[in-house]
Design a protein around this motif. Structure first.
Motif, mmCIF file in Angstrom:
data_model
loop_
_atom_site.group_PDB
_atom_site.id
_atom_site.type_symbol
_atom_site.label_atom_id
_atom_site.label_comp_id
_atom_site.label_asym_id
_atom_site.label_seq_id
_atom_site.Cartn_x
_atom_site.Cartn_y
_atom_site.Cartn_z
ATOM 1 N N ILE A 96 -25.421 -9.246 -75.066
ATOM 2 C CA ILE A 96 -24.603 -10.185 -75.869
ATOM 3 C C ILE A 96 -23.995 -11.280 -75.151
ATOM 4 O O ILE A 96 -23.088 -11.125 -74.195
ATOM 5 N N VAL A 97 -24.204 -12.736 -75.353
ATOM 6 C CA VAL A 97 -23.430 -13.601 -74.942
ATOM 7 C C VAL A 97 -22.824 -14.495 -75.961
ATOM 8 O O VAL A 97 -23.167 -14.722 -76.812
ATOM 9 N N ASN A 98 -21.191 -14.533 -75.941
ATOM 10 C CA ASN A 98 -20.404 -15.108 -76.777
ATOM 11 C C ASN A 98 -20.102 -16.660 -76.196
ATOM 12 O O ASN A 98 -19.501 -16.710 -75.211
ATOM 13 N N ILE A 99 -20.264 -17.577 -77.025
ATOM 14 C CA ILE A 99 -20.098 -18.977 -76.627
ATOM 15 C C ILE A 99 -18.603 -19.194 -77.057
ATOM 16 O O ILE A 99 -18.262 -19.099 -78.201
ATOM 17 N N ALA A 100 -17.564 -19.120 -76.111
ATOM 18 C CA ALA A 100 -16.212 -19.436 -76.373
ATOM 19 C C ALA A 100 -15.886 -20.781 -76.136
ATOM 20 O O ALA A 100 -16.819 -21.884 -76.112
ATOM 21 N N SER A 101 -14.953 -21.274 -75.242
ATOM 22 C CA SER A 101 -14.538 -22.675 -74.793
ATOM 23 C C SER A 101 -13.465 -22.642 -74.267
ATOM 24 O O SER A 101 -12.599 -21.848 -74.201
ATOM 25 N N LEU A 102 -13.563 -23.799 -73.104
ATOM 26 C CA LEU A 102 -12.357 -24.169 -72.347
ATOM 27 C C LEU A 102 -10.905 -24.261 -73.345
ATOM 28 O O LEU A 102 -9.990 -23.800 -72.989
ATOM 29 N N ALA A 103 -11.224 -24.607 -74.579
ATOM 30 C CA ALA A 103 -10.108 -24.843 -75.502
ATOM 31 C C ALA A 103 -9.409 -23.376 -75.798
ATOM 32 O O ALA A 103 -8.151 -23.329 -76.188
ATOM 33 N N GLY A 104 -10.309 -22.369 -75.682
ATOM 34 C CA GLY A 104 -9.824 -20.965 -75.757
ATOM 35 C C GLY A 104 -8.906 -20.299 -74.690
ATOM 36 O O GLY A 104 -8.092 -19.470 -74.653
ATOM 37 N N GLN A 105 -8.845 -21.541 -73.513
ATOM 38 C CA GLN A 105 -8.108 -20.684 -72.224
ATOM 39 C C GLN A 105 -6.928 -21.849 -71.922
ATOM 40 O O GLN A 105 -5.859 -21.090 -71.719
ATOM 41 N N ASN A 106 -7.140 -23.134 -72.386
ATOM 42 C CA ASN A 106 -5.886 -24.030 -71.723
ATOM 43 C C ASN A 106 -5.387 -24.654 -73.207
ATOM 44 O O ASN A 106 -4.438 -25.325 -73.120
ATOM 45 N N GLY A 107 -5.946 -24.155 -74.475
ATOM 46 C CA GLY A 107 -5.453 -24.736 -75.620
ATOM 47 C C GLY A 107 -6.151 -25.993 -76.248
ATOM 48 O O GLY A 107 -6.252 -26.449 -77.153
ATOM 49 N N GLY A 108 -6.728 -26.724 -75.173
ATOM 50 C CA GLY A 108 -7.663 -28.012 -75.208
ATOM 51 C C GLY A 108 -6.852 -29.280 -75.587
ATOM 52 O O GLY A 108 -5.898 -29.132 -75.562
ATOM 53 N N ALA A 109 -7.744 -30.230 -75.261
ATOM 54 C CA ALA A 109 -7.033 -31.679 -75.578
ATOM 55 C C ALA A 109 -7.305 -32.063 -76.964
ATOM 56 O O ALA A 109 -6.438 -32.705 -77.339
ATOM 57 N N ALA A 110 -8.574 -32.165 -77.569
ATOM 58 C CA ALA A 110 -8.721 -32.831 -78.641
ATOM 59 C C ALA A 110 -9.024 -31.772 -79.919
ATOM 60 O O ALA A 110 -8.788 -31.914 -80.966
ATOM 61 N N ALA A 111 -9.178 -30.358 -79.320
ATOM 62 C CA ALA A 111 -9.595 -29.505 -80.516
ATOM 63 C C ALA A 111 -8.438 -28.924 -81.444
ATOM 64 O O ALA A 111 -7.272 -29.009 -80.864
ATOM 65 N N MET A 169 -8.688 -24.295 -63.709
ATOM 66 C CA MET A 169 -9.374 -23.317 -62.661
ATOM 67 C C MET A 169 -8.293 -22.078 -62.444
ATOM 68 O O MET A 169 -7.182 -22.319 -62.671
ATOM 69 N N ARG A 170 -8.880 -21.024 -62.159
ATOM 70 C CA ARG A 170 -7.971 -19.626 -62.354
ATOM 71 C C ARG A 170 -8.310 -18.749 -61.191
ATOM 72 O O ARG A 170 -9.358 -18.930 -60.538
#
Ligand SMILES: NC(=O)c1ccc[n+]([C@@H]2O[C@H](COP(=O)([O-])OP(=O)(O)OC[C@H]3O[C@@H](n4cnc5c(N)ncnc54)[C@H](O)[C@@H]3O)[C@@H](O)[C@H]2O)c1
Length: 253
Positions: A139-154, A252-253
């Motif tokens: 199973i692969v779930n498509i998340a987003s950078l926005a879920g890690q850093n809050g996102g810029a526009a999302a 980056m983490r």
């Protein structure tokens, strides 16, 4: 026999690119989307080709509205009847909204969470149970950078749903690991896809590319598709509960 992967929200955008990459890597693919007509049309487009690109018989379209748990159950049964087996799922369907944080209504919040996060929950539950019982699955779930850093526009609903997917991925990975089922997440930054060009005005996009994204380029959806194909391989058994960052150096983490 080639493994069979079901993708949600795959009639367009990233989902269709993932389907193309899976076909190129020797998988059979069930394109699903809220509109059966669109899913079938995309499957038809991807099936026609020539020479090594001829995928006829390896791809088919089905309706699956991720709001409904029963749709996951029915589509799983339909795909199994069509291809004879099901080996993997990509939870890709999402609503991408950019409503300013103070203007998000309860109804809009619920809609986005229901599609993005609850839809992923249903997918992991229904396919996770089925694959665990078979003793093998991916199973692969498509998340987003926005879920890690809050996102810029999302929007706050979108970002929150994607953060939830990252946590949910770990919960299901731990739960299914002993049954041969891996669960991973991919967290892309902004990609070169129609929706990004629709949502980000050209001058803002130019600013992002010049001054904000370290590699000065939008992400490649075909590359993300290739990573999904890697994670779907039989020899990917040792990778689970991970988040794959593909964000041009934005986080980056
Ligand atoms: N585009 C980007 O730059 C980017 C960046 C990070 C993550 N993502 C993620 O990639 C995935 C695909 O997004 P995209 O950019 O291709 O967007 P998109 O809007 O082009 O595609 C989303 C798909 O989901 C489908 N969908 C919506 N509601 C549905 C429902 N209830 N049931 C089934 N299908 C439904 C839509 O019909 C559409 O085909 C999403 O999970 C998104 O969050 C995209």
């Amino acid at each position: 026999m080639k493994d069979v992967v079901v993708i949600t929200g795959a009639a367009q955008g990233l989902g269709a690119c993932i389907a193309k990459a899976l076909l190129a890597n020797g998988f059979r693919v069930a394109i699903t989307d809220i509109s059966e007509k669109d899913a079938v049309a995309t499957a038809k487009r991807l099936s026609s080709g020539s020479g090594s690109d001829d995928n006829s018989g390896d791809v088919a379209g089905f309706k699956l509205d991720v709001i409904q748990k029963s749709d996951f159950e029915q589509t799983l049964a339909a795909v199994e009847a069509h291809f004879g087996q099901v080996n993997g799922l990509v939870n890709n369907a999402a609503l991408t909204l950019t409503t300013p944080v103070m203007e998000v209504t309860a109804e809009e919040f619920d809609n986005v969470l229901n599609v993005n996060l609850r839809g992923t929950l249903f997918g992991c539950q229904v396919f996770g149970a089925y694959l665990a019982q078979k003793g093998y699955g991916r199973i692969v779930n498509i998340a987003s950078l926005a879920g890690q850093n809050g996102g810029a526009a999302a929007g706050v609903h979108y970002s929150s749903s994607k953060g939830g997917i990252l946590t949910m991925t770990k919960v299901f990975a731990g739960n299914l690991a002993a049954n041969g089922v891996t669960v991973n997440a991919i967290a892309p930054g902004p990609m070169d896809l129609p929706i990004v060009h629709e949502l980000v005005p050209p001058e803002k996009l130019e600013h992002l590319l010049e001054n904000v994204i370290p590699v000065k380029a939008l992400g490649s959806p075909d590359f993300v598709g290739g990573i999904v194909a890697q994670l779907m391989q039989r020899d990917a058994f040792g990778v689970t509960g991970a988040t794959w960052d593909i964000n041009g150096g934005l986080f980056m983490r």
